[in-house]
Enzyme design. Structure first.
Site, short mmCIF file in Angstrom:
data_model
loop_
_atom_site.label_atom_id
_atom_site.label_comp_id
_atom_site.label_asym_id
_atom_site.label_seq_id
_atom_site.Cartn_x
_atom_site.Cartn_y
_atom_site.Cartn_z
N CYS A 186 -31.74 36.34 43.84
CA CYS A 186 -31.43 37.01 42.58
C CYS A 186 -30.18 37.84 42.84
CB CYS A 186 -32.59 37.89 42.13
SG CYS A 186 -32.21 38.87 40.64
N GLU A 192 -28.87 32.91 36.93
CA GLU A 192 -28.76 31.98 38.04
C GLU A 192 -27.78 30.89 37.62
OE1 GLU A 192 -29.53 32.27 40.95
OE2 GLU A 192 -31.28 33.59 41.10
#
Length: 228
Positions: free
Chosen positions: A2, A104
């Site tokens: 992340c 992402e």
């Protein structure tokens, strides 16, 4: 991993959702939060929740210098009890990192495109985090944190092979309770979030630069450009 997330919730909603009495600093909407920046984090002290700011990128208290923080923006859930940097923190220094979405980059045949992943409801949630305090030679303290990651759920799996641990709201109090340490039970919380409650959509390539922290970062686009 992340490496970027968002938090655009109003202060009043934050206090209600996370059971806070106050927020002792300005908390403007954040559309593109990046490693190395200060981020809001919640801890529990004597049964009372408090929100403060931690630098994203863990520097353990025993580190010789602060240079390694950018290497530890994430901690793998599967190895928390094995890594010296995380084992002690897993026991006593757990925090919530509030968010309402994360980014992402999805690999395609012609390149990558950024995707924003969030709750279908749009509601805020909390990443499971760990924190520590490092003291430099002149006595100044640096408070830092890392976000725990796990395997992806079905929403994230087509985008990336890891996702941040999002805690169920009913599990947040146990995660914050420093007086209760049950490694097996805590580890059982570090699983992929229910994909039925989540969605992903393409956003502008502008999120690739942390200098861009504007509402346009979270706008859904219909024909996303690929990054090469």
């Amino acid at each position: 991993m992340c490496g970027r997330f968002t938090f655009v919730v109003s202060p009043d909603e934050i206090m209600e959702r996370f059971e806070l009495d106050s927020i002792p600093f300005d908390l403007p909407p954040r559309y593109n939060i990046a490693p190395g920046q200060n981020i809001p984090a919640i801890i529990e002290d004597k049964g009372q929740r408090r929100i403060g700011q931690l630098r994203w990128g863990l520097v353990p208290s025993w580190a010789s210098d602060a240079k390694g923080g950018y290497k530890m923006i994430n901690a793998r859930a599967e190895t928390l009890t094995e890594k010296p940097a995380f084992r002690r923190l897993f026991e006593r220094k757990r925090c919530l990192i509030p968010a309402d979405g994360f980014y992402e980059w999805q690999q395609g045949p012609k390149g990558k495109r950024p995707m924003r992943i969030m709750m279908r409801s749009g509601e805020p949630f909390a990443f499971a985090g760990l924190y520590d305090t490092w003291t430099c030679a002149d006595g100044q303290k640096l408070h830092t944190c890392t976000i725990i990651t796990t395997r992806p759920n079905s929403v994230v799996a087509d985008i990336h092979d890891r996702m941040p641990v999002i805690l169920k709201q009913e599990d947040e109090s146990f995660w914050l309770d420093r007086e209760r340490y049950d490694a097996a039970l805590l580890q059982s919380l570090l699983v992929p979030y229910d994909p039925v409650q989540m969605r992903a959509y393409p956003v502008s390539a502008m999120v690739g630069s942390p200098k861009n922290d504007v509402p346009e970062c979270i706008q859904e686009i219909t024909d996303p450009p690929l990054l090469f």
